[in-house]
Design an enzyme around this catalytic site. Structure first.
Site, mmCIF file in Angstrom:
data_model
loop_
_atom_site.group_PDB
_atom_site.id
_atom_site.type_symbol
_atom_site.label_atom_id
_atom_site.label_comp_id
_atom_site.label_asym_id
_atom_site.label_seq_id
_atom_site.Cartn_x
_atom_site.Cartn_y
_atom_site.Cartn_z
ATOM 1 N N ILE A 107 7.334 -10.734 -0.635
ATOM 2 C CA ILE A 107 7.936 -10.031 0.495
ATOM 3 C C ILE A 107 7.309 -8.642 0.440
ATOM 4 O O ILE A 107 7.646 -7.840 -0.433
ATOM 5 C CB ILE A 107 9.471 -9.962 0.391
ATOM 6 C CG1 ILE A 107 10.068 -11.373 0.438
ATOM 7 C CG2 ILE A 107 10.025 -9.101 1.530
ATOM 8 C CD1 ILE A 107 11.575 -11.420 0.277
ATOM 9 N N PRO A 108 6.365 -8.365 1.338
ATOM 10 C CA PRO A 108 5.462 -7.215 1.170
ATOM 11 C C PRO A 108 6.061 -5.847 1.509
ATOM 12 O O PRO A 108 5.631 -5.170 2.442
ATOM 13 C CB PRO A 108 4.306 -7.564 2.104
ATOM 14 C CG PRO A 108 4.955 -8.346 3.204
ATOM 15 C CD PRO A 108 6.041 -9.151 2.522
ATOM 16 N N CYS A 109 7.024 -5.415 0.712
ATOM 17 C CA CYS A 109 7.622 -4.101 0.934
ATOM 18 C C CYS A 109 6.611 -2.982 0.681
ATOM 19 O O CYS A 109 6.814 -1.859 1.139
ATOM 20 C CB CYS A 109 8.868 -3.929 0.073
ATOM 21 S SG CYS A 109 8.624 -4.181 -1.683
ATOM 22 N N HIS A 110 5.513 -3.292 0.000
ATOM 23 C CA HIS A 110 4.475 -2.275 -0.223
ATOM 24 C C HIS A 110 3.801 -1.867 1.078
ATOM 25 O O HIS A 110 3.171 -0.818 1.145
ATOM 26 C CB HIS A 110 3.431 -2.770 -1.236
ATOM 27 C CG HIS A 110 2.677 -3.990 -0.818
ATOM 28 N ND1 HIS A 110 3.203 -5.264 -0.962
ATOM 29 C CD2 HIS A 110 1.455 -4.142 -0.258
ATOM 30 C CE1 HIS A 110 2.319 -6.139 -0.505
ATOM 31 N NE2 HIS A 110 1.248 -5.485 -0.072
ATOM 32 N N ARG A 111 3.965 -2.667 2.128
ATOM 33 C CA ARG A 111 3.353 -2.363 3.425
ATOM 34 C C ARG A 111 4.225 -1.443 4.281
ATOM 35 O O ARG A 111 3.900 -1.179 5.434
ATOM 36 C CB ARG A 111 3.059 -3.664 4.180
ATOM 37 C CG ARG A 111 2.052 -4.544 3.469
ATOM 38 C CD ARG A 111 1.802 -5.839 4.201
ATOM 39 N NE ARG A 111 0.991 -6.730 3.363
ATOM 40 C CZ ARG A 111 1.006 -8.050 3.455
ATOM 41 N NH1 ARG A 111 1.763 -8.651 4.342
ATOM 42 N NH2 ARG A 111 0.248 -8.776 2.646
#
Length: 181
Positions: free
Chosen positions: A138-142
Site C-alpha cells: 500500500i504505497p503510502c510513500h507516494r
C-alpha cells in the site's frame, strides 16, 4: 471453552534499496511489513502480550517475498497479494485510495482527502498513512505534503521514503515500457 491463539508467520528479507524488511502473514493474508527494526521489536512484544504465536517461516512468506523482490528488480509495479488488514473503516478507505496511486507518481494528503470525499480530513489522512500496516504494497510513500515536501513517513524516516520515490522515479519509464511490450 476452547481458546484459539492467533498464529502469525514472519520472514526477513534484505532489499538493496532500503535494507532489511520483515514480512508478517496470517493464514488469511499479508498482515504487516515492517521497514524499521524497532517497530518489529515492538510488534513482537505486542504479540507476546496478546498471546499471539509468531513463527519465523520463509516458506509461509515466500509469495510476498517473491513479489517484493520483483518490485525491487524492476519486474513489478503492482502487487497481487491477499491482505489481512486491521484498521478502522476510515483507514481502510484511505488505504484503498493509496492503492490507486500509479507507480512513480505522487499525491498530496489533500489529494487523498478530496478523493475519498473528506476534504478537511488531511490530518486524519496522515494518521491513516502512519498506521498503514503494509508499506510498499500500500504505497503510502507516494503521498507527500501539499508543499511537495516529504513529511512523516514511517514516523520520521523520510530517508526511506526518498529512497523508494527515487527508485520508482528512475525506473518508471522502464516499468511502463516493460508492461506494454
Amino acid at each position: 471453552m476452547i481458546n484459539f491463539k492467533e498464529i502469525l508467520y514472519y520472514s526477513k528479507l534484505n532489499t538493496e534499496i532500503i535494507g532489511e524488511i520483515i514480512i508478517v502473514k496470517s493464514d488469511m493474508g499479508l498482515k504487516r511489513i515492517e521497514i524499521i527494526e524497532d517497530s518489529f521489536k515492538k510488534f513482537k512484544n505486542d504479540c507476546d502480550l496478546k498471546e499471539i504465536t509468531l513463527i519465523e517461516s520463509v516458506k509461509e512468506c515466500s509469495d510476498v517475498a517473491e513479489q517484493i523482490n520483483e518490485y525491487f528488480n524492476r519486474e513489478r509495479s503492482n502487487f497481487d497479494l491477499k491482505m489481512d488488514l486491521s484498521g478502522t473503516e476510515f483507514r481502510k478507505r484511505v488505504w484503498e485510495e493509496l492503492l490507486k496511486i500509479p507507480y512513480g507518481e505522487l499525491r498530496s494528503y489533500s489529494d487523498i482527502a478530496k478523493a475519498i470525499g473528506k476534504d478537511k480530513a488531511v490530518r486524519a489522512i496522515g494518521q491513516a498513512n502512519k498506521f498503514n500496516p503494509i508499506p510498499i504494497i500500500i504505497p503510502c510513500h507516494r503521498v507527500i505534503g501539499k508543499n511537495k515536501k516529504l513529511i512523516g513517513y514511517a514516523g520520521n524516516h523520510t530517508d526511506i521514503q526518498e529512497k523508494l520515490l527515487n527508485f520508482e522515479k528512475s525506473n518508471k519509464e522502464y516499468i511502463i515500457n516493460k508492461e506494454y511490450t
